[in-house]
Motif scaffolding. Structure first.
Motif, PDB file in Angstrom:
ATOM      1  N   LEU A  76       0.832  -1.203   0.000  1.00  0.00           N
ATOM      2  CA  LEU A  76       0.000   0.000   0.000  1.00  0.00           C
ATOM      3  C   LEU A  76       0.864   1.250   0.000  1.00  0.00           C
ATOM      4  O   LEU A  76       1.863   1.335   0.730  1.00  0.00           O
ATOM      5  N   GLU A  77       0.454   2.219  -0.813  1.00  0.00           N
ATOM      6  CA  GLU A  77       1.155   3.499  -0.860  1.00  0.00           C
ATOM      7  C   GLU A  77       0.394   4.585  -0.086  1.00  0.00           C
ATOM      8  O   GLU A  77       0.998   5.452   0.541  1.00  0.00           O
ATOM      9  N   GLN A  78      -0.944   4.545  -0.187  1.00  0.00           N
ATOM     10  CA  GLN A  78      -1.789   5.485   0.548  1.00  0.00           C
ATOM     11  C   GLN A  78      -2.962   4.710   1.122  1.00  0.00           C
ATOM     12  O   GLN A  78      -3.442   3.737   0.527  1.00  0.00           O
ATOM     13  N   PHE A  79      -3.431   5.179   2.279  1.00  0.00           N
ATOM     14  CA  PHE A  79      -4.473   4.424   2.989  1.00  0.00           C
ATOM     15  C   PHE A  79      -5.273   5.412   3.828  1.00  0.00           C
ATOM     16  O   PHE A  79      -4.688   6.214   4.577  1.00  0.00           O
ATOM     17  N   ASP A  80      -6.603   5.414   3.663  1.00  0.00           N
ATOM     18  CA  ASP A  80      -7.443   6.289   4.488  1.00  0.00           C
ATOM     19  C   ASP A  80      -8.636   5.492   5.002  1.00  0.00           C
ATOM     20  O   ASP A  80      -8.681   4.259   4.888  1.00  0.00           O
ATOM     21  N   THR A  81      -9.608   6.200   5.570  1.00  0.00           N
ATOM     22  CA  THR A  81     -10.748   5.527   6.212  1.00  0.00           C
ATOM     23  C   THR A  81     -11.540   4.692   5.227  1.00  0.00           C
ATOM     24  O   THR A  81     -12.014   3.591   5.556  1.00  0.00           O
ATOM     25  N   ALA A  82     -11.722   5.189   3.984  1.00  0.00           N
ATOM     26  CA  ALA A  82     -12.472   4.420   2.986  1.00  0.00           C
ATOM     27  C   ALA A  82     -11.774   3.098   2.689  1.00  0.00           C
ATOM     28  O   ALA A  82     -12.417   2.040   2.598  1.00  0.00           O
ATOM     29  N   GLY A  83     -10.444   3.141   2.508  1.00  0.00           N
ATOM     30  CA  GLY A  83      -9.711   1.899   2.266  1.00  0.00           C
ATOM     31  C   GLY A  83      -9.759   0.963   3.450  1.00  0.00           C
ATOM     32  O   GLY A  83      -9.920  -0.255   3.295  1.00  0.00           O
ATOM     33  N   ALA A  84      -9.621   1.501   4.664  1.00  0.00           N
ATOM     34  CA  ALA A  84      -9.690   0.668   5.862  1.00  0.00           C
ATOM     35  C   ALA A  84     -11.054   0.011   5.995  1.00  0.00           C
ATOM     36  O   ALA A  84     -11.168  -1.161   6.399  1.00  0.00           O
ATOM     37  N   TRP A  85     -12.100   0.760   5.639  1.00  0.00           N
ATOM     38  CA  TRP A  85     -13.448   0.184   5.726  1.00  0.00           C
ATOM     39  C   TRP A  85     -13.608  -0.970   4.757  1.00  0.00           C
ATOM     40  O   TRP A  85     -14.198  -1.995   5.081  1.00  0.00           O
ATOM     41  N   LEU A  86     -13.072  -0.836   3.534  1.00  0.00           N
ATOM     42  CA  LEU A  86     -13.158  -1.929   2.564  1.00  0.00           C
ATOM     43  C   LEU A  86     -12.392  -3.162   3.032  1.00  0.00           C
ATOM     44  O   LEU A  86     -12.841  -4.295   2.867  1.00  0.00           O
ATOM     45  N   ASP A 127     -11.771  -4.031   6.153  1.00  0.00           N
ATOM     46  CA  ASP A 127     -12.511  -4.632   7.260  1.00  0.00           C
ATOM     47  C   ASP A 127     -13.763  -5.329   6.766  1.00  0.00           C
ATOM     48  O   ASP A 127     -14.090  -6.424   7.235  1.00  0.00           O
ATOM     49  N   ARG A 128     -14.453  -4.744   5.795  1.00  0.00           N
ATOM     50  CA  ARG A 128     -15.665  -5.381   5.256  1.00  0.00           C
ATOM     51  C   ARG A 128     -15.330  -6.686   4.567  1.00  0.00           C
ATOM     52  O   ARG A 128     -16.030  -7.706   4.726  1.00  0.00           O
ATOM     53  N   THR A 129     -14.239  -6.668   3.768  1.00  0.00           N
ATOM     54  CA  THR A 129     -13.830  -7.891   3.077  1.00  0.00           C
ATOM     55  C   THR A 129     -13.463  -8.986   4.078  1.00  0.00           C
ATOM     56  O   THR A 129     -13.826 -10.157   3.917  1.00  0.00           O
ATOM     57  N   LYS A 130     -12.743  -8.614   5.123  1.00  0.00           N
ATOM     58  CA  LYS A 130     -12.356  -9.579   6.158  1.00  0.00           C
ATOM     59  C   LYS A 130     -13.581 -10.191   6.814  1.00  0.00           C
ATOM     60  O   LYS A 130     -13.658 -11.417   7.001  1.00  0.00           O
ATOM     61  N   ARG A 131     -14.578  -9.366   7.120  1.00  0.00           N
ATOM     62  CA  ARG A 131     -15.799  -9.884   7.755  1.00  0.00           C
ATOM     63  C   ARG A 131     -16.560 -10.810   6.807  1.00  0.00           C
ATOM     64  O   ARG A 131     -17.107 -11.851   7.229  1.00  0.00           O
ATOM     65  N   GLN A 132     -16.619 -10.452   5.513  1.00  0.00           N
ATOM     66  CA  GLN A 132     -17.341 -11.290   4.551  1.00  0.00           C
ATOM     67  C   GLN A 132     -16.691 -12.660   4.404  1.00  0.00           C
ATOM     68  O   GLN A 132     -17.389 -13.690   4.361  1.00  0.00           O
ATOM     69  N   LEU A 133     -15.375 -12.673   4.314  1.00  0.00           N
ATOM     70  CA  LEU A 133     -14.689 -13.951   4.176  1.00  0.00           C
ATOM     71  C   LEU A 133     -14.838 -14.802   5.431  1.00  0.00           C
ATOM     72  O   LEU A 133     -14.986 -16.031   5.348  1.00  0.00           O
ATOM     73  N   GLU A 134     -14.793 -14.186   6.585  1.00  0.00           N
ATOM     74  CA  GLU A 134     -14.974 -14.935   7.831  1.00  0.00           C
ATOM     75  C   GLU A 134     -16.378 -15.501   7.924  1.00  0.00           C
ATOM     76  O   GLU A 134     -16.579 -16.620   8.434  1.00  0.00           O
ATOM     77  N   GLN A 135     -17.361 -14.789   7.424  1.00  0.00           N
ATOM     78  CA  GLN A 135     -18.736 -15.308   7.431  1.00  0.00           C
ATOM     79  C   GLN A 135     -18.879 -16.514   6.509  1.00  0.00           C
ATOM     80  O   GLN A 135     -19.744 -17.368   6.731  1.00  0.00           O
ATOM     81  N   LEU A 136     -18.036 -16.574   5.472  1.00  0.00           N
ATOM     82  CA  LEU A 136     -18.058 -17.727   4.566  1.00  0.00           C
ATOM     83  C   LEU A 136     -17.253 -18.901   5.110  1.00  0.00           C
ATOM     84  O   LEU A 136     -17.131 -19.939   4.441  1.00  0.00           O
TER      85      LEU A 136
END
Length: 384
Positions: A63-73, A75-84
């Motif tokens: 990663l070169e730049q990272f903000d709240t929108a990227g962090a939210w994505l 975290d959302r991806t992590k939660r989706q995969l864990e639910q699967l």
């Protein structure tokens, strides 16, 4: 290996590489995962299919730049995969970016909107709330009435405490300044009563009894009722707005701090002024109402003023006049009491002044009409 890459003119974009190895899925994030560049990756991550993978790695080392929108994505991806059912690990997250992701992970899901009750239940709930509020307001008004009476008796025992200048000022504002509007409306009411009465009585050849109709209606009911309603809308609202503005400006609190009684300083002069002014205004309204009826009778029925006066003398007794006049000070006390009570209930914002002023007018007019109905029943029972 499936690669999803954002196309655009931005020098740095958000890139996502999905790498599958046996039962493992690696998501490599690189570039700028910021608000301006993650829109395409949002859709790609939403459509991501892990297949038969049992574990996943989200690689953030490039990663070169990272903000709240990227962090939210992330975290959302992590939660989706864990639910699967996948075991998800984060890789390459720098110490500088870890607090941002942890903060995003602490977010709370938006609560589901409450279920709307059935229409019948809503009606019962609103009815119960309104009934409770009306009972609470009635109790507070009665308490305020008792406090006002106590202060009034104290001032009668010690007349020097009464603020004469304030009393005269409010007497002028509530009485003298109200003469034009009260006189005009009372005159027009007399005109309407005479015209409508003559139109109906002419069918029976009893036009002369129009004088009786106008005299009794104006002196017993319309004169005092119309005057009280005008005063409630004019002076009652003014009392609430004046005292309410003082509450917003903390002037009432300042009075209390220096040892002044707000009821004695603000409420009592207004109540006494209106109790004195309203009977005088009612007498004036009676005269103007009868004058309006006489003018209309002269125009429509060819009854001159002298004949109108003779018929009025025969039709109206002195008790008819006093039946209306007795109501005036009681109506005045109620209007002033409600106006001052709502003013003192104003909270510390301008919106509350408007709401309380509206409530004062509505409540005062409602109570005036209720009291007028009670008086009518009482007079009927005692045969007046």
């Amino acid at each position: 290996m499936a690669v999803v890459e954002e196309s655009g003119d931005a020098p740095v974009t958000a890139r996502l590489d999905a790498i599958r190895q046996a039962s493992s899925l690696t998501l490599r994030l690189s570039g700028a995962w910021v608000t301006a560049s993650v829109a395409a990756q949002d859709a790609a991550l939403s459509r991501l299919d892990p297949g038969d993978a049992s574990e996943a790695v989200i690689d953030l080392s490039e990663l070169e730049q990272f903000d709240t929108a990227g962090a939210w994505l992330v975290d959302r991806t992590k939660r989706q995969l864990e639910q699967l059912g996948l075991a998800v690990t984060l890789k390459g997250l720098s110490a500088a970016r870890r607090p941002l992701l942890e903060k995003v992970e602490q977010r709370q899901a938006c609560p589901e909107p409450p279920k709307q009750p059935a229409a019948f239940i809503s009606v019962l709930t609103d009815l119960g709330t309104a009934t409770f509020e009306a009972g609470r307001t009635a109790r507070e008004v009665v308490n305020f009435l008792g406090l006002t009476v106590v202060v009034l008796l104290r001032n009668l025992a010690q007349p020097r405490r009464l603020r004469g200048t304030s009393l005269i000022y409010h007497l002028e504002k509530t009485g003298l300044d109200a003469l034009p509007i009260v006189g005009l409306l009372a005159f027009l009411i007399g005109v309407v009563l005479a015209y409508q009465g003559a139109d109906q009585l002419a069918r029976f050849g009893a036009e002369i009894f129009t004088v009786n109709l106008v005299g009794v209606a104006v002196l017993r009911e319309m004169g005092v009722l119309i005057t009280a309603i005008i005063v409630a809308g004019r002076s009652g609202s003014a009392f609430t707005a004046q005292i309410g503005t003082m509450k917003v400006n903390q002037e009432v609190d300042a009075m209390t701090t220096i040892g002044l009684d707000p009821v004695e300083v603000l409420v009592l002069p207004r109540v006494l002024a209106l109790v004195i002014a309203l009977p005088l205004l009612t007498f004036y309204a009676n005269v103007m109402g009868l004058l309006g009826g006489a003018v209309m009778a002269t125009i429509v029925l060819d009854i001159d003023l002298l004949a109108f006066a003779r018929q009025l003398r025969d039709a109206v007794e002195l008790s008819t006049f006093w039946v209306g006049m007795i109501k005036a000070p009681i109506f005045a006390f109620v209007i002033a009491l409600i106006g001052c009570y709502e003013g003192l209930k104003v909270s510390s914002n301008a919106e509350s002044v408007g709401l309380r002023t509206t409530r004062a007018v509505v409540e005062a007019i409602f109570l005036v009409i209720v009291l007028d109905a009670i008086f009518s029943v009482f007079y009927s029972v005692i045969g007046v």
